[in-house]
Design an enzyme around this catalytic site. Sequence first.
Site, PDB file in Angstrom:
ATOM      1  N   ASP A  27      45.491  36.442  40.833  1.00 50.45           N
ATOM      2  CA  ASP A  27      44.648  37.565  40.887  1.00 50.45           C
ATOM      3  C   ASP A  27      45.407  37.990  42.557  1.00 50.45           C
ATOM      4  O   ASP A  27      45.502  37.337  43.082  1.00 50.45           O
ATOM      5  CB  ASP A  27      43.102  37.399  40.759  1.00 50.45           C
ATOM      6  N   ASP A  29      43.326  40.936  44.583  1.00 49.96           N
ATOM      7  CA  ASP A  29      42.169  41.453  45.458  1.00 49.96           C
ATOM      8  C   ASP A  29      41.279  40.088  45.558  1.00 49.96           C
ATOM      9  O   ASP A  29      40.781  39.717  44.394  1.00 49.96           O
ATOM     10  CB  ASP A  29      41.731  42.399  44.811  1.00 49.96           C
ATOM     11  N   ASP A 226      39.122  34.875  41.984  1.00 48.46           N
ATOM     12  CA  ASP A 226      37.938  34.834  42.628  1.00 48.46           C
ATOM     13  C   ASP A 226      36.811  35.313  41.928  1.00 48.46           C
ATOM     14  O   ASP A 226      35.466  35.178  42.429  1.00 48.46           O
ATOM     15  CB  ASP A 226      38.011  35.628  43.845  1.00 48.46           C
TER      16      ASP A 226
END
Length: 345
Positions: A27, A29, A226
């Site tokens: 990922d 961001d 995250d």
Amino acid sequence: MGGQQGRTRPGGSVQALYTVYDTALLDLDGVVYAGGEAIPYAVDALGAARQGGMHLAYVTNNALRTPDAVAHHLTELGVPAEPADVITSAQAVARLIAEQVPAGARVLVIGGEGLRVALREHGLEPVESADDDPAAVVQGYGGPELVWGRFAEACYAIARGVPWFASNTDLTIPSARGIAPGNGAAVEVVRIATGAEPQVAGKPLPPMHRETILRTGAERPLVVGDRLDTDIEGAFNGGVDSLLVLTGVTDAAQLLAAEPRHRPTYVDADLRGLLTGQPEVVPAGAGDGFGCGGFTASVRAGSLVLDGEGEPMDGLRALCAAAWTHAGDAAGTLDAGKALARLGR
């Protein structure tokens, strides 16, 4: 390698993760950068993993930017990347639309350039108005400058029976100043106004996993993210292993309360976790205690208790095992405050 149903404790690996898995599905961001700036340790960790032979692919639910723009940004940050290394929810939703509308059909775009480029890749024509006779409506993150009137255009088309697609439904997105509304919040605006439900392509749903595998050819992938409800759940749905890093949306308390489909295989503070083995979490004698490194965690009178000293991440891993094993889906009912305070979390 495969995702485990009903995980009750984090997994262990004697070898560094970059040697165990052929491809990291990262990922962006909250993992590689936040608000456009690299997250601490990310650049060096990714460089070392790449030099060690791991293929790095960047898989994002953010449909705003094109793969070219993302690759350019990564390269500027010190993480060399090609457009082919970037897989976006815009690409996944464009493929989903192309499978359901006639070739060359018009698609009303509520979002940014990433959606337009992805639609053109499949021979579809992006349009801006509900009066342009679109065959579909697609909604993706358009950034903080997205004009409110764009939601009205979507509503007008959907009310006429045009099918509605969404790149993703992440309610929030990390920024340099904190957590901001994501595309999911914008989707809710249109849902409330129309009563309709979109077809969604992004993580954690199958269209995004399919797009990722088609574009990377990964055979032993490791999902790195995250967010529990997109990255980790997507890995769970795809039957592959995952690494949660605590540099973005998810904090330690949310991890302890994770339901089975949101429990990562591994957990680490940041992307340096790719470069090391992951310590095994083991039962600690009789009862429901678990040990990792110098810590032992157990459940006493409905509270998580942490004993010992050492690396904070080891303590958190032990706490995860105690919480997940004791409470199952109801892990969030445990009092974890004092135990987390010992780790400075």
